[in-house]
Motif scaffolding. Structure first.
Motif, PDB file in Angstrom:
ATOM      1  N   GLU A 162      -3.175   4.206   2.841  1.00  0.00           N
ATOM      2  CA  GLU A 162      -4.259   3.566   1.885  1.00  0.00           C
ATOM      3  C   GLU A 162      -4.365   2.275   2.138  1.00  0.00           C
ATOM      4  O   GLU A 162      -3.849   1.380   2.838  1.00  0.00           O
ATOM      5  CB  GLU A 162      -3.839   3.964   0.572  1.00  0.00           C
ATOM      6  CG  GLU A 162      -3.769   5.526   0.111  1.00  0.00           C
ATOM      7  CD  GLU A 162      -3.280   5.682  -1.464  1.00  0.00           C
ATOM      8  OE1 GLU A 162      -3.502   4.713  -2.013  1.00  0.00           O
ATOM      9  OE2 GLU A 162      -3.158   6.755  -1.715  1.00  0.00           O
ATOM     10  N   GLU A 163      -5.517   1.468   1.503  1.00  0.00           N
ATOM     11  CA  GLU A 163      -5.610   0.080   1.755  1.00  0.00           C
ATOM     12  C   GLU A 163      -4.811  -0.629   0.931  1.00  0.00           C
ATOM     13  O   GLU A 163      -4.235  -0.351   0.057  1.00  0.00           O
ATOM     14  CB  GLU A 163      -7.095  -0.215   1.240  1.00  0.00           C
ATOM     15  CG  GLU A 163      -8.208   0.380   1.911  1.00  0.00           C
ATOM     16  CD  GLU A 163      -9.717  -0.002   1.382  1.00  0.00           C
ATOM     17  OE1 GLU A 163      -9.746  -0.951   0.519  1.00  0.00           O
ATOM     18  OE2 GLU A 163     -10.700   0.267   1.665  1.00  0.00           O
ATOM     19  N   ALA A 194       0.637  -1.169  -0.034  1.00  0.00           N
ATOM     20  CA  ALA A 194      -0.015  -0.042   0.072  1.00  0.00           C
ATOM     21  C   ALA A 194       0.764   1.224   0.032  1.00  0.00           C
ATOM     22  O   ALA A 194       2.039   1.171   0.396  1.00  0.00           O
ATOM     23  CB  ALA A 194      -1.017   0.112   1.397  1.00  0.00           C
TER      24      ALA A 194
END
Length: 202
Positions: free
Chosen positions: A184-185, A180
């Motif tokens: 963020e994911e 990532a």
């Protein structure tokens, strides 16, 4: 950099830097009940470090216990074909575990495919089978692996580029990349049936 254990085995942290000359930093956090901050040695939680293969320029690994940050320099033949040259800090491991690190290059660099990341290898030989999560100098982010001794490296590219948080999980003979950009994911990919042996260098 953090780590977690999937069974009653040891756990570790890993960081490598490779491909021509590069400098990188990895930050670690979260130690286990078995490995408290008091156990940090000269190399933090690693047992040893050194250059794999025979690079023309000597690399180094330094640990700052105050910041729990590793700074490494490395050089060598591109970690891609049938053999590797890179600076490696490692610890022997058994069982299932995961490795996570936040990493970054220091400086602009001149080689698009200099690399920084986390890796698990079957041995310290330059052509050993391995799996890694590598951030390349040009932003390419991938799960790289060598299935057999002396084989050409293969890869699965992540759907994002310029990641800076990397995780590699070992579960039996399956290795899963999670990557990532900080905050963020994660995006993931995996390689199954990759036998690196009972004891590995991580």
């Amino acid at each position: 950099m953090s780590f977690s254990k999937k069974s009653n085995t040891r756990r570790t942290i890993v960081f490598f830097i490779a491909s021509m000359f590069a400098t990188g930093i990895a930050t670690m956090s979260a130690v286990s009940a078995q490995e408290s901050p008091d156990c940090f040695g000269e190399l933090g939680l690693f047992e040893a470090s050194g250059d794999m293969g025979h690079p023309k320029l000597t690399g180094s690994t330094k640990f700052d216990p105050a910041t729990q940050r590793y700074t490494m320099t490395g050089a060598g033949y591109n970690m891609w074909n049938e053999r590797d040259e890179f600076q490696f800090a490692w610890k022997k491991m058994k069982g299932d575990f995961s490795i996570q690190a936040q990493v970054k290059f220091v400086g602009e660099g001149v080689i698009d495919h200099r690399k920084i990341g986390v890796i698990i290898r079957s041995s310290l030989e330059e052509d050993a089978p391995y799996a890694d999560v590598a951030i390349h100098g040009d932003g390419l982010t991938s799960l790289q692996f060598r299935k057999a001794k002396g084989a050409v490296t293969e890869q699965i590219e992540a759907s994002i580029t310029h990641g800076d948080v990397v995780r590699l999980e070992k579960k039996g003979n399956t290795y899963t990349m999670s990557v990532a950009r900080f905050g963020e994911e994660f995006v993931t990919a995996e390689i199954a049936e990759l036998d690196l042996g009972e004891e590995v260098y991580a």
